[in-house]
Write an enzyme that holds these catalytic residues in place. Structure first.
Site, PDB file in Angstrom:
ATOM      1  N   LYS A  26       0.834  -1.206   0.000  1.00 51.77           N
ATOM      2  CA  LYS A  26       0.000   0.000   0.000  1.00 51.77           C
ATOM      3  C   LYS A  26       0.871   1.259   0.000  1.00 51.77           C
ATOM      4  O   LYS A  26       0.657   2.174  -0.800  1.00 51.77           O
ATOM      5  CB  LYS A  26      -0.933  -0.025   1.222  1.00 51.77           C
ATOM      6  CG  LYS A  26      -1.963   1.103   1.198  1.00 51.77           C
ATOM      7  CD  LYS A  26      -2.669   1.221   2.546  1.00 51.77           C
ATOM      8  CE  LYS A  26      -3.741   0.173   2.726  1.00 51.77           C
ATOM      9  NZ  LYS A  26      -5.078   0.658   2.376  1.00 51.77           N
ATOM     10  N   ARG A  96      -3.463   2.901   8.771  1.00 49.94           N
ATOM     11  CA  ARG A  96      -3.748   1.593   8.175  1.00 49.94           C
ATOM     12  C   ARG A  96      -2.500   0.733   8.054  1.00 49.94           C
ATOM     13  O   ARG A  96      -1.405   1.254   7.853  1.00 49.94           O
ATOM     14  CB  ARG A  96      -4.300   1.747   6.755  1.00 49.94           C
ATOM     15  CG  ARG A  96      -5.597   2.474   6.644  1.00 49.94           C
ATOM     16  CD  ARG A  96      -5.887   2.699   5.168  1.00 49.94           C
ATOM     17  NE  ARG A  96      -6.845   3.746   4.965  1.00 49.94           N
ATOM     18  CZ  ARG A  96      -8.152   3.530   4.787  1.00 49.94           C
ATOM     19  NH1 ARG A  96      -8.630   2.315   4.788  1.00 49.94           N
ATOM     20  NH2 ARG A  96      -8.968   4.549   4.617  1.00 49.94           N
ATOM     21  N   GLY A 105      -8.101  -7.387   5.114  1.00 50.35           N
ATOM     22  CA  GLY A 105      -8.933  -7.483   6.311  1.00 50.35           C
ATOM     23  C   GLY A 105      -8.271  -8.186   7.483  1.00 50.35           C
ATOM     24  O   GLY A 105      -8.878  -8.352   8.536  1.00 50.35           O
ATOM     25  N   MET A 107      -5.448  -7.312   9.183  1.00 49.58           N
ATOM     26  CA  MET A 107      -4.825  -6.471  10.205  1.00 49.58           C
ATOM     27  C   MET A 107      -5.703  -5.250  10.475  1.00 49.58           C
ATOM     28  O   MET A 107      -6.766  -5.106   9.900  1.00 49.58           O
ATOM     29  CB  MET A 107      -3.420  -6.100   9.768  1.00 49.58           C
ATOM     30  CG  MET A 107      -2.508  -7.309   9.795  1.00 49.58           C
ATOM     31  SD  MET A 107      -0.865  -6.935   9.242  1.00 49.58           S
ATOM     32  CE  MET A 107      -1.099  -6.574   7.540  1.00 49.58           C
ATOM     33  N   ARG A 352      -3.412  -1.418  -6.406  1.00 49.89           N
ATOM     34  CA  ARG A 352      -2.552  -2.611  -6.301  1.00 49.89           C
ATOM     35  C   ARG A 352      -2.972  -3.578  -7.409  1.00 49.89           C
ATOM     36  O   ARG A 352      -4.070  -3.441  -7.971  1.00 49.89           O
ATOM     37  CB  ARG A 352      -2.712  -3.280  -4.932  1.00 49.89           C
ATOM     38  CG  ARG A 352      -4.122  -3.737  -4.666  1.00 49.89           C
ATOM     39  CD  ARG A 352      -4.266  -4.329  -3.280  1.00 49.89           C
ATOM     40  NE  ARG A 352      -5.688  -4.528  -2.980  1.00 49.89           N
ATOM     41  CZ  ARG A 352      -6.165  -4.778  -1.790  1.00 49.89           C
ATOM     42  NH1 ARG A 352      -5.375  -4.841  -0.751  1.00 49.89           N
ATOM     43  NH2 ARG A 352      -7.453  -4.974  -1.607  1.00 49.89           N
ATOM     44  N   HIS A 468     -16.225  -9.536   1.869  1.00 52.15           N
ATOM     45  CA  HIS A 468     -15.173 -10.410   2.378  1.00 52.15           C
ATOM     46  C   HIS A 468     -15.276 -11.807   1.759  1.00 52.15           C
ATOM     47  O   HIS A 468     -14.306 -12.360   1.257  1.00 52.15           O
ATOM     48  CB  HIS A 468     -15.284 -10.476   3.906  1.00 52.15           C
ATOM     49  CG  HIS A 468     -14.240 -11.367   4.519  1.00 52.15           C
ATOM     50  ND1 HIS A 468     -14.472 -12.693   4.792  1.00 52.15           N
ATOM     51  CD2 HIS A 468     -12.968 -11.123   4.867  1.00 52.15           C
ATOM     52  CE1 HIS A 468     -13.378 -13.222   5.305  1.00 52.15           C
ATOM     53  NE2 HIS A 468     -12.447 -12.290   5.356  1.00 52.15           N
ATOM     54  N   SER A 777      14.739 -42.465 -11.425  1.00 45.36           N
ATOM     55  CA  SER A 777      13.576 -41.623 -11.163  1.00 45.36           C
ATOM     56  C   SER A 777      13.565 -41.391  -9.659  1.00 45.36           C
ATOM     57  O   SER A 777      13.574 -42.340  -8.870  1.00 45.36           O
ATOM     58  CB  SER A 777      12.306 -42.333 -11.611  1.00 45.36           C
ATOM     59  OG  SER A 777      11.195 -41.516 -11.326  1.00 45.36           O
ATOM     60  N   THR A 780      10.671 -39.256  -4.426  1.00 44.21           N
ATOM     61  CA  THR A 780      10.904 -38.325  -3.313  1.00 44.21           C
ATOM     62  C   THR A 780       9.944 -38.528  -2.147  1.00 44.21           C
ATOM     63  O   THR A 780      10.173 -37.977  -1.075  1.00 44.21           O
ATOM     64  CB  THR A 780      10.831 -36.874  -3.820  1.00 44.21           C
ATOM     65  OG1 THR A 780       9.701 -36.756  -4.686  1.00 44.21           O
ATOM     66  CG2 THR A 780      12.091 -36.509  -4.568  1.00 44.21           C
ATOM     67  N   ASN A 781       8.891 -39.330  -2.347  1.00 46.20           N
ATOM     68  CA  ASN A 781       8.035 -39.631  -1.186  1.00 46.20           C
ATOM     69  C   ASN A 781       8.835 -40.491  -0.211  1.00 46.20           C
ATOM     70  O   ASN A 781       8.963 -40.173   0.971  1.00 46.20           O
ATOM     71  CB  ASN A 781       6.778 -40.387  -1.616  1.00 46.20           C
ATOM     72  CG  ASN A 781       5.984 -39.625  -2.667  1.00 46.20           C
ATOM     73  OD1 ASN A 781       6.022 -38.402  -2.689  1.00 46.20           O
ATOM     74  ND2 ASN A 781       5.284 -40.344  -3.517  1.00 46.20           N
ATOM     75  N   ASP A 782       9.373 -41.589  -0.751  1.00 46.33           N
ATOM     76  CA  ASP A 782      10.166 -42.453   0.121  1.00 46.33           C
ATOM     77  C   ASP A 782      11.486 -41.804   0.504  1.00 46.33           C
ATOM     78  O   ASP A 782      11.956 -41.959   1.629  1.00 46.33           O
ATOM     79  CB  ASP A 782      10.429 -43.802  -0.568  1.00 46.33           C
ATOM     80  CG  ASP A 782       9.298 -44.782  -0.286  1.00 46.33           C
ATOM     81  OD1 ASP A 782       8.972 -44.954   0.906  1.00 46.33           O
ATOM     82  OD2 ASP A 782       8.735 -45.337  -1.233  1.00 46.33           O
ATOM     83  N   CYS A 844       9.352 -38.665  -9.688  1.00 50.87           N
ATOM     84  CA  CYS A 844       7.974 -39.147  -9.749  1.00 50.87           C
ATOM     85  C   CYS A 844       7.291 -39.134  -8.387  1.00 50.87           C
ATOM     86  O   CYS A 844       6.162 -39.583  -8.249  1.00 50.87           O
ATOM     87  CB  CYS A 844       7.910 -40.536 -10.367  1.00 50.87           C
ATOM     88  SG  CYS A 844       8.748 -41.775  -9.382  1.00 50.87           S
ATOM     89  N   TYR A 864      12.814 -34.875 -16.865  1.00 53.39           N
ATOM     90  CA  TYR A 864      11.354 -34.741 -16.781  1.00 53.39           C
ATOM     91  C   TYR A 864      10.878 -34.735 -15.338  1.00 53.39           C
ATOM     92  O   TYR A 864      11.608 -35.141 -14.424  1.00 53.39           O
ATOM     93  CB  TYR A 864      10.658 -35.874 -17.550  1.00 53.39           C
ATOM     94  CG  TYR A 864      10.842 -37.242 -16.924  1.00 53.39           C
ATOM     95  CD1 TYR A 864       9.970 -37.705 -15.936  1.00 53.39           C
ATOM     96  CD2 TYR A 864      11.895 -38.071 -17.307  1.00 53.39           C
ATOM     97  CE1 TYR A 864      10.149 -38.943 -15.355  1.00 53.39           C
ATOM     98  CE2 TYR A 864      12.078 -39.313 -16.730  1.00 53.39           C
ATOM     99  CZ  TYR A 864      11.201 -39.742 -15.746  1.00 53.39           C
ATOM    100  OH  TYR A 864      11.374 -40.956 -15.160  1.00 53.39           O
TER     101      TYR A 864
HETATM  102  C1  PEP Z   1       8.085 -42.321  -4.072  1.00 51.31           C
HETATM  103  O1  PEP Z   1       8.453 -42.967  -3.110  1.00 51.31           O
HETATM  104  O2  PEP Z   1       8.333 -41.108  -4.212  1.00 51.31           O
HETATM  105  C2  PEP Z   1       7.251 -42.934  -5.121  1.00 51.31           C
HETATM  106  C3  PEP Z   1       6.937 -42.259  -6.215  1.00 51.31           C
HETATM  107  O3  PEP Z   1       6.779 -44.163  -4.896  1.00 51.31           O
HETATM  108  P1  PEP Z   1       5.561 -44.499  -3.928  1.00 51.31           P
HETATM  109  O4  PEP Z   1       4.897 -43.224  -3.586  1.00 51.31           O
HETATM  110  O5  PEP Z   1       4.703 -45.418  -4.688  1.00 51.31           O
HETATM  111  O6  PEP Z   1       6.246 -45.147  -2.784  1.00 51.31           O
HETATM  112 MG    MG Z   2       8.363 -45.107  -3.198  1.00 53.60          MG
END
Ligand code: PEP
Ligand code: MG
Length: 889
Positions: A26, A96, A105, A107, A352, A468, A777, A780-782, A844, A864
Site C-alpha cells: 500500500k 492503516r 482485512g 490487520m 494494487r 469479504h 527416477s 521423493t516420497n520415500d 515421480c 522430466y
Molecule cells: C516415491 O516414493 O516417491 C514414489 C513415487 O513411490 P511411492 O509413492 O509409490 O512409494
Molecule cells: Mg516409493
C-alpha cells in the site's frame, strides 16, 4: 541514522513502487501514485523494518521514530492546510496496515484519528454539519477502543441498540447530533468502567496507540493463519500508513468505492466496481449496504435501478476512468483501486495488482501479451501455476435441469456440492471427518477463514462482489455465491430458509459460483474446457519449457485425462494398484500364500494375461510416448485378507485350512513394513514375480506396437534399490525374459531398465548404481521419509504442529526439502551422470507436481517431472517458469 518514515503527497513522494519490501504494498503504491501526480491525500509510511524492530524489542519504538513522524506530520499538515495539534483546524488521520503482500482485512485500521471533545466542534463547524461530526467521533471511539484498547465492539453495539430504542429510531442515520452526543457520553463511561481509564483526548497519544496496534496486528491470530495459508513469511512485518482523512460521508456529493480495471471474475476488459454514496470506505467491503455500479453498462447488465457513478457524478467518474487507464498502463496489469469522493473531489486511496480468479488471470495475461503491453514470457510468469487448479475442476453440466433454491452474485466461479454447515468450526470438523461441506453464512468475516478453507464452497445471504466472502473465496479458488437475498440463514435453529421451504444442516446443496445460483442436491458436473486462453498460455509455456512433463497413472481413465492435460508419457505406473480388483486379488493372494515357487508360478500365470492387457491399453493410450512401469513395490501383506470373513473366503478359494492360512499370515507380519520386505527385495526373494511382470510388459509392447504401428520402448523401473547388486540381480532376470520373448516373437524389443532413487544409500552410491541403471527416477516420497526418518503415513499428525511452531516452513512431503533431501538428489544426479553420462533423470514423487520443487528440478537439469494427471498443466507452467528464470540468471 535509520530512515523509518517516508512521506508522500502534493505530487511528490520519498518512496517508489519498487520499495514494497520496506514500505509495504500500500505504502509503495501510494508513493508511486503521488509520483504520477494523481490526487492522493498526503501521508507518511512507517517502514516494515520499524515494525520488526517494535515486535523484536518488547513493543518499544526505535529512538528516532517519534521525531521522524513529527517532521512528516508537519509536512502533511502543510500540504493539507491543517495542523495535527490544532484543535481549531484539526488534521484528522487514517492509520492503516500495509504488508508486502496484500492480506485483506487481516490487520487493523483506525479512521478519524485526532478527534476529541474539542476538535469535534471544529470539525462540525468546518464541514457545517454537526451530526456528521459527532457520528465520526463515535465511530472513531468505537474503532479505537476495539483496535487499540481491546474493548469488544459488541459493548458499543449494545449501547447503540439501546439508545436507538430509547430515541425511537430504527436506523443509525436517524440519530441527531444531540442523540449522538448522548451515545458518546455512554461510550466514554463504559470505557472507564471496563478499562479503568478514560478515552484518550490527546491526539499524539491516540496516534502512538494506533501505530502500536497496527504493528501488533501483524501477530494476531487471523493474520498468522492467513500467512500460513498463503506462505507469507512471518519476518516480513507490516508498514503503517498514516494519511490525512478524506470523507466520503459528507452528504450526497460524497461517495466511496472500490474498482477493478478489468473484471476480476472473467478478466473481461471492462471497468468493474462498486460504490456507496455518503459512506466511509469500510462500508463498501463490509457488505452491509448493497453497493451501486460504477459504470452505466454494468448497471444495465445487473438490472439495478440505483444510478451508476457515471450518471450520478459524471466529472468525478471521467477523471476516475482516466486514472484507471493510466494506472493500468503504468503497472501493466489489472489494478484494484480504492477511491473516495469528498464533496465532488476525487481522491485515490489505494492501487494494487487486483486479485483475480484463475480464469481472469489467464485472460488478462493473454490479452495484455496480445496487446503488446507485456511479452509472452512475462505473461507466463504472471500466472501462479497452483491457481490453474481452479480451471481444472468441474462445472455444472448445462444440460441438466436445476432445482434453484437461491440466487445471488456469481462471486467466485466453479461449482461444488456438499452438506450444509452454518459455522466455520463445523466446516472444519466435518471436513476433517472426510465430508464435503458448503459453508452458509449471512456474511463472512476474517474470523471465518479456517471454515472457508475447509469448505468446498461458500454461500452468503448478504454482501456484494467485493465483500469479504467474495474476495477471499476468489483468492482460495472456491466457488462462492454472495448476497443471495432470497435465502435466509437462521443460525440459531440451523436452518437455511428458502422460498421453497427450509433446509437443515447436513442436507446437500450445490453452489454454482459462475452463475450465482444455489441448487438443491447434487448435480452432474462437466470437465473443464482446455482451449481458449488456457490453451494459448499453455502453448506459450510449452515453447519455453525444457523439462518434459509426464504423469503418474496406472488406469486407462487417468492416462486419458493426463494426455488431455498434455502429459508427455507416463513417469510412474504403480503396478500394485492393478492387483486390487476383484478377480485379481484372489489370484494375487493365492500367489502370496503359496508355500513354494511352483505354487507362486501357477498363481502368477493367472495374473499374466490381466497385466498384459492393462499394459497394452496404457501403451495404446500413450502411443509414441515413453511409459515407465514400476515392478511390484509394497509389502505383500498389504494384499492379504484381514477380516475373519475375508480369511474364510480365501481359505475356501485356496482349498486350505483356515488355521494354516492364519499361520502363513502371521509369518508374513512385519513390525515395520515400510522398511521391510518390499520394493526390489520382493523381486530378490521371488524373482518369478518380476519375471511375470517383465513378460507382461514385453508381450504388451509387441502387441501394442503391432496394433498402433508405433514402436514401444518400455522403461522398466525397479523400486527401493539401495545397492547396485540388488539392481543387477533383478535386471538379469528381466533381461532373460526379454531375450526369451524376442526369440518367441521373432523381433527385437528396445527397452530401458532403471531404478528409483528413494533411499539415501542409493543417492550416495548413485555413480555405481548408474552403471547398471539406464535411468533414475527420484522417488521423493520415500526419499523424504527415509532421509528424515519420518513415516510418510504418520507425519501429518505432528508436522502441522511443527509448522505452527515455526520449526518447518512447509510440509516436506508436499514441497521438497531442498536443504536436505534436495542435496541428496543433487548429489545423486551428479554421481549418476558421472557413472553414465547419458543417464535419463526424472522425478515421480508428489513433488513432481509442486511448483517450487519443479524449479529445483530445473536447476538440476532433470529430463522430466512426473505428477498426477490433474497437476500436469501446473507442472507444464511451472517448468516453463523455471526454464525462463534460468535464462534470466
Ligand atoms: C516415491 O516414493 O516417491 C514414489 C513415487 O513411490 P511411492 O509413492 O509409490 O512409494
Ligand atoms: Mg516409493
Amino acid at each position: 541514522m535509520t530512515k523509518w518514515v517516508y512521506t508522500f503527497g502534493d505530487g511528490t513522494a520519498e518512496g517508489t513502487a519498487d520499495m514494497r519490501d520496506l514500505l509495504g504494498g500500500k505504502g509503495a503504491n501510494l508513493a508511486e501514485m503521488c509520483n504520477l501526480g494523481l490526487p492522493v491525500p498526503p501521508g507518511l509510511t512507517i517502514t516494515t523494518e520499524a515494525c520488526n524492530w517494535y515486535l523484536g524489542n518488547a513493543r518499544a519504538y526505535p529512538d528516532e521514530l517519534a521525531e521522524q513522524v513529527n517532521t512528516a506530520l508537519a509536512h502533511i499538515g502543510k500540504v493539507a492546510g491543517r495542523d495535527f495539534a490544532d484543535a481549531k483546524r484539526p488534521l484528522l488521520l487514517s492509520v492503516r496496515s500495509g504488508a508486502r503482500a496484500s492480506m485483506p482485512g487481516m490487520m487493523d485500521t483506525v479512521l478519524n484519528l485526532g478527534l476529541n471533545d474539542e476538535s469535534v466542534l471544529a470539525l462540525a463547524e468546518g464541514v457545517g454539519d454537526e451530526r456528521f461530526a459527532y457520528d465520526s467521533y463515535r465511530r472513531f471511539i468505537q474503532m479505537y477502543s476495539d483496535v487499540v484498547m481491546g474493548l469488544d465492539h459488541e459493548v458499543f453495539e449494545e449501547i447503540l441498540e439501546d439508545e436507538k430504542a430509547r430515541f425511537g429510531h430504527e436506523l443509525d442515520t436517524e440519530l441527531t447530533a444531540d442523540e449522538w452526543k448522548q451515545v458518546i457520553a455512554r461510550y466514554k463511561s463504559v470505557i472507564e468502567e471496563e478499562l479503568g481509564q478514560a478515552f484518550p483526548q490527546d491526539p499524539q497519544q491516540q496516534l502512538w496507540g494506533a501505530i502500536g496496534a497496527v504493528f501488533s496486528s501483524w501477530t494476531n491470530a487471523r493474520a498468522v493463519t492467513y500467512r500460513q495459508l498463503h506462505d507469507i513469511p512471518s519476518g516480513w512485518g507490516t508498514a503503517v500508513n498514516v494519511q490525512a482523512m478524506v470523507f466520503g460521508n459528507l452528504g450526497d456529493g460524497s461517495a466511496t468505492g472500490v474498482a477493478f480495471t478489468r473484471n476480476p471474475s472473467t478478466g473481461e476488459n471492462t471497468l468493474y466496481g462498486e460504490f456507496l454514496v455518503n459512506a466511509q470506505g469500510e462500508d463498501v467491503v463490509a457488505g452491509i449496504r448493497t453497493p451501486q455500479n460504477i459504470t452505466e453498462a454494468a448497471r444495465i447488465e445487473a438490472g439495478s435501478d440505483k444510478p451508476s457513478l457515471e450518471k450520478l457524478m459524471p466529472d468525478a467518474f471521467s477523471e476516475f476512468l482516466g486514472i484507471c487507464n493510466r494506472l493500468e498502463n503504468h503497472y501493466k496489469d489489472m489494478q484494484d483501486l480504492e477511491f473516495t469522493i469528498e464533496n465532488g473531489k476525487l481522491w485515490m486511496l489505494q492501487t494494487r495488482a487486483g486479485k483475480r480468479t484463475a480464469r481472469a488471470g489467464l485472460r488478462i495475461a493473454v490479452d495484455l501479451a496480445e496487446a503488446g503491453m507485456i511479452t509472452k514470457q512475462e505473461a507466463i510468469g504472471r500466472i501462479d501455476p497452483a491457481s490453474l487448479d481452479q480451471l481444472l475442476h468441474p462445472t455444472i453440466d448445462p444440460s441438466v435441469s436445476r432445482d434453484v433454491i437461491g440466487s445471488g452474485l456469481p462471486a467466485s466461479p466453479g461449482a461444488a456440492t456438499g452438506e450444509i454447515v452454518f459455522t466455520p468450526d463445523e466446516a472444519v470438523e466435518k471436513s476433517e471427518a472426510g465430508k464435503k461441506v458448503i459453508l452458509v453464512r449471512v456474511e463472512t468475516s476474517p474470523e471465518d477463514i479456517h471454515g472457508m478453507h475447509a469448505a468446498q464452497g461458500i454461500v452468503t445471504s448478504r454482501g456484494g462482489m467485493t465483500s469479504h466472502a467474495a474476495v477471499v473465496a476468489r483468492g482460495m479458488g472456491k466457488p462462492c455465491v454472495s448476497g443471495a437475498g432470497n435465502i435466509r440463514v437462521d443460525i440459531r435453529r440451523k436452518l437455511l430458509l428458502t422460498e421453497s421451504g427450509p433446509l437443515k444442516e447436513g442436507e446437500i446443496i450445490t453452489v454454482d459460483g459462475s452463475s450465482g445460483q444455489v441448487l438443491r442436491g447434487s448435480v452432474p458436473m462437466l470437465h473443464p474446457e482446455l482451449s481458449g486462453d488456457f490453451g494459448r498460455l499453455m502453448e506459450w509455456a510449452d515453447g519455453s519449457r525444457r523439462m518434459k512433463v509426464r504423469t503418474n497413472a496406472e488406469t486407462p481413465a487417468d492416462a486419458n485425462v493426463a494426455r488431455k492435460f498434455g502429459a508427455e508419457g507416463i513417469g510412474l505406473c504403480r503396478t500394485e494398484h492393478m492387483f486390487f480388483e476383484d478377480d485379481r486379488i484372489v489370484a494375487m493372494r493365492e500367489m502370496i500364500l503359496a508355500g513354494d515357487e511352483e505354487g507362486r508360478r501357477t498363481a502368477l500365470a493367472q495374473l499374466l494375461p490381466m497385466q498384459r492387457a492393462d499394459f497394452v491399453e496404457l501403451f495404446e493410450i500413450m502411443k509414441g510416448l515413453p511409459v515407465t512401469i514400476r515392478l511390484l513395490d509394497p509389502p505383500l501383506h498389504e494384499f492379504l485378507p484381514k477380516t475373519d470373513e475375508e480369511i474364510a473366503e480365501v481359505a475356501e478359494a485356496m482349498k486350505v485350512e483356515e488355521e494354516l492360512l492364519r499361520q502363513r499370515l502371521e509369518a508374513l507380519h512385519e513390525f515395520n513394513p515400510m522398511l521391510g520386505h518390499r520394493g526390489c527385495r520382493l523381486a530378490v526373494s521371488y524373482p518369478e514375480i518380476a519375471e511375470m511382470q517383465a513378460r507382461a510388459i514385453f508381450e504388451a509392447a509387441v502387441e501394442a506396437g503391432a496394433k498402433t504401428g508405433e514402436h514401444v520402448v518400455p522403461e522398466i523401473m525397479i523400486p527401493l534399490v539401495g545397492m547396485m547388486t540388488e539392481l543387477e540381480y533383478v535386471k538379469k532376470h528381466i533381461e532373460k525374459v526379454a531375450n526369451d520373448i524376442m526369440e518367441e516373437a521373432g523381433q527385437k524389443i528396445d527397452y530401458l531398465i532403471g531404478t528409483m532413487i528413494e533411499l539415501p544409500r542409493a543417492a550416495i552410491r548413485a555413480d555405481v548404481i548408474a552403471e547398471a541403471a539406464e535411468f533414475f527416477s527420484f522417488g521423493t516420497n520415500d526419499l523424504t521419509q527415509t532421509t528424515f526418518g519420518i513415516s510418510r503415513d504418520d507425519a501429518s499428525s505432528f508436522l502441522s504442529t511443527y509448522q505452527k511452531k515455526g520449526i518447518i516452513e512447509r510440509d516436506p512431503f508436499i514441497s521438497l526439502d531442498i536443504a536436505g533431501v534436495g542435496q541428496l538428489i543433487r548429489m545423486a544426479a551428479e554421481k549418476g551422470r558421472a557413472g553414465r553420462p547419458d543417464i535419463k533423470l526424472g522425478i515421480c514423487g508428489e513433488h513432481g507436481g509442486d511448483p517450487t520443487s519443479i524449479h529445483f528440478c530445473e536447476e538440476l537439469a532433470l529430463d522430466y517431472v512426473s505428477c498426477s494427471p490433474f497437476r500436469v498443466p501446473i507442472a507444464r507452467l511451472a517448468a516453463a517458469q523455471a526454464a525462463l528464470k534460468g535464462e534470466d540468471a
